[in-house]
Design a protein around this motif. Structure first.
Motif, short mmCIF file in Angstrom:
data_model
loop_
_atom_site.label_atom_id
_atom_site.label_comp_id
_atom_site.label_asym_id
_atom_site.label_seq_id
_atom_site.Cartn_x
_atom_site.Cartn_y
_atom_site.Cartn_z
N SER A 41 0.81 -1.22 0.00
CA SER A 41 0.00 0.00 0.00
C SER A 41 0.85 1.27 0.00
N ALA A 42 1.92 1.30 0.81
CA ALA A 42 2.76 2.49 0.87
C ALA A 42 3.44 2.76 -0.47
N VAL A 43 3.84 1.70 -1.15
CA VAL A 43 4.47 1.86 -2.47
C VAL A 43 3.45 2.37 -3.48
N THR A 44 2.26 1.81 -3.45
CA THR A 44 1.20 2.28 -4.35
C THR A 44 0.90 3.75 -4.12
N ALA A 45 0.78 4.14 -2.86
CA ALA A 45 0.51 5.55 -2.53
C ALA A 45 1.66 6.43 -2.99
N ALA A 87 0.29 12.12 3.48
CA ALA A 87 0.91 10.81 3.28
C ALA A 87 0.28 9.77 4.19
N ILE A 88 0.02 10.13 5.44
CA ILE A 88 -0.65 9.21 6.36
C ILE A 88 -2.04 8.87 5.85
N HIS A 89 -2.73 9.88 5.31
CA HIS A 89 -4.07 9.64 4.74
C HIS A 89 -4.01 8.58 3.65
N PHE A 90 -3.13 8.79 2.67
CA PHE A 90 -3.07 7.86 1.54
C PHE A 90 -2.62 6.47 1.99
N ALA A 91 -1.59 6.40 2.84
CA ALA A 91 -1.08 5.10 3.27
C ALA A 91 -2.14 4.33 4.06
N ALA A 92 -2.82 5.01 4.98
CA ALA A 92 -3.83 4.34 5.79
C ALA A 92 -5.03 3.91 4.95
N TRP A 93 -5.48 4.80 4.07
CA TRP A 93 -6.66 4.47 3.27
C TRP A 93 -6.37 3.35 2.28
N PHE A 94 -5.23 3.42 1.60
CA PHE A 94 -4.88 2.36 0.64
C PHE A 94 -4.76 1.02 1.35
N GLU A 95 -4.17 1.03 2.56
CA GLU A 95 -4.05 -0.22 3.30
C GLU A 95 -5.42 -0.73 3.75
N SER A 96 -6.32 0.17 4.09
CA SER A 96 -7.66 -0.25 4.52
C SER A 96 -8.38 -1.02 3.42
N LEU A 97 -8.10 -0.67 2.17
CA LEU A 97 -8.74 -1.34 1.05
C LEU A 97 -8.28 -2.79 0.91
N GLY A 182 -14.01 -8.75 2.98
CA GLY A 182 -12.69 -8.38 3.45
C GLY A 182 -12.17 -9.39 4.45
N ARG A 183 -10.85 -9.41 4.60
CA ARG A 183 -10.24 -10.40 5.48
C ARG A 183 -10.37 -9.99 6.94
N ARG A 184 -10.23 -8.69 7.24
CA ARG A 184 -10.38 -8.19 8.61
C ARG A 184 -11.12 -6.87 8.54
N PRO A 185 -12.45 -6.92 8.43
CA PRO A 185 -13.22 -5.70 8.19
C PRO A 185 -13.04 -4.62 9.25
N LEU A 186 -13.00 -5.02 10.53
CA LEU A 186 -12.88 -4.00 11.58
C LEU A 186 -11.52 -3.30 11.53
N TYR A 187 -10.48 -4.05 11.24
CA TYR A 187 -9.15 -3.46 11.10
C TYR A 187 -9.12 -2.52 9.90
N GLY A 188 -9.68 -2.96 8.79
CA GLY A 188 -9.73 -2.11 7.60
C GLY A 188 -10.56 -0.86 7.84
N ASN A 189 -11.67 -1.00 8.54
CA ASN A 189 -12.50 0.16 8.85
C ASN A 189 -11.74 1.16 9.73
N ALA A 190 -10.99 0.63 10.70
CA ALA A 190 -10.22 1.52 11.57
C ALA A 190 -9.17 2.29 10.78
N LEU A 191 -8.53 1.64 9.82
CA LEU A 191 -7.55 2.32 8.97
C LEU A 191 -8.22 3.41 8.13
N ALA A 192 -9.43 3.13 7.64
CA ALA A 192 -10.15 4.14 6.86
C ALA A 192 -10.48 5.36 7.72
#
Length: 363
Positions: A41-45, A87-97, A182-192
């Motif tokens: 995700s960080a590389v993509t961002a 940068a934190i926004h993009f990294a966290a959101w991309f990882e949440s996906l 999703g594999r871990r919806p609550l974790y992904g939601n928290a990242l979003a």
């Protein structure tokens, strides 16, 4: 005819509402493009922001050279802090996906205006009227329903490892009925949610700089700072990946360059689509369309992204996600409209998705 002149001529011929439709469609593709990449995700961002910056620099430098020369050291510091928040926004959101559904991730990250209102109240001592407070409360209630609903409503879970994650979520998956993708919806939601909070910080920190710097130089400088911050994230991740083996330089090089051709095409598509045709066109439209129309229109991003996820990725969206998402968007719309009538919101920079626009933007 120069590129700048061609762009001016195209802008003069383009109906603003049509441009807004194109922009919303463009930003709606971001989540699917991220999902299609195989890079971290960080590389993509990093490449999404880097390529956007490289596309902006020639135009910004030729048209706004004086604005760049007027930037003071203090402006550079503000731009750096703003870029880190972005940068934190993009990294966290991309990882949440990677961990939750597109519908949940994009809707939660779209709650940025609610965080801006709370942050302005806590940090800047800005007045919060009853309508803004109601909008924030509604949005937060929707976020709680969407995120916690996975635990109480039940689901047929889609994903590569459907029972991967928290034991409570796994137990709920076995006894219930709403759809969770999703594999871990609550974790992904928290990242979003973290992504939404970081986007709000980007708006609040960058406000003073945006008031002094025209749009294009502002976006270019902040995106450059964001690119450097994301590069640090990528390097740190590569150095921390002991399983990668090899030398530190080798791991860093692999993280940055060892990607299939499809990923490089997707990186560029993110820069051209959501980056230029999306974010930049939204800011241009703000000079020609009422900001309230733009704010409400941008609530179409979660709808468009969800539809693309269903059609292109075969995602299934459950009732809890739909109801919670609708409540969040209602709260965001109420908050955004209330803040647009408040003089304290003047001059705020556009958010990463264009969803916290300034009242006036230079073309």
């Amino acid at each position: 005819m120069s590129t700048s002149t061609r762009l001016d001529a195209l802008a003069d011929r383009t109906p603003p509402l049509l441009a807004l439709v194109v922009a919303v469609a463009a930003v709606s593709t971001s989540a699917v493009l991220v999902r299609w990449t195989s890079a971290p995700s960080a590389v993509t961002a990093f490449y999404r922001v880097l390529f956007t910056t490289l596309l902006l620099v020639p135009l910004a430098a030729t048209r706004y050279g004086a604005a760049f020369r007027r930037l003071a050291p203090r402006d550079g510091l503000i731009a750096a802090v703003t870029g880190v928040a972005l940068a934190i926004h993009f990294a966290a959101w991309f990882e949440s996906l990677r961990w939750t559904s597109i519908a949940a991730s994009v809707t939660l990250v779209q709650a940025q205006p609610a965080f801006v209102a709370v942050g302005a109240w806590l940090l800047l001592d800005e007045r919060v009227d009853a309508r803004t407070a109601l909008g924030v409360a509604v949005a937060l209630g929707g976020m709680a329903l969407l995120s916690a609903g996975d635990l109480v409503s039940g689901a047929v879970v889609t994903g590569r490892r459907p029972l991967y994650g928290m034991a409570l979520l796994s137990a709920g998956d076995l006894v219930s009925g709403a759809v969770v993708t999703g594999r871990r919806p609550l974790y992904g939601n928290a990242l979003a949610v973290l992504g939404a909070a970081a986007a709000a910080a980007y708006v609040l920190v960058g406000r003073s700089l945006r008031q002094r710097v025209p749009l294009l130089p502002y976006v270019t400088v902040v995106y450059a700072a964001c690119t450097l911050a994301l590069l640090v994230f990528v390097v740190a991740g590569a150095l921390g990946d002991a399983a990668g083996g090899g030398t530190a330089a080798g791991r860093i090089a692999a993280s940055l360059f060892d990607h299939p051709p499809q990923d490089w095409v997707l990186f560029l598509a993110m820069a051209v689509g959501p980056g230029l045709l999306g974010h930049t066109v939204v800011n241009w439209a703000l000079a020609h369309v009422e900001s309230s129309v733009v704010s409400v229109s941008l609530l179409g991003e979660p709808v468009g992204a969800t539809l693309l996820g269903v059609v292109l990725l075969d995602e299934r969206v459950g009732a809890v996600t739909l109801v919670g998402g609708a409540i969040i968007l209602a709260g965001v719309a109420l908050t955004a409209q209330a803040r647009e009538t408040d003089a304290g919101a003047d001059g705020e920079p556009a958010g990463p998705h264009g969803d916290e626009p300034p009242d006036a933007v230079e073309r």
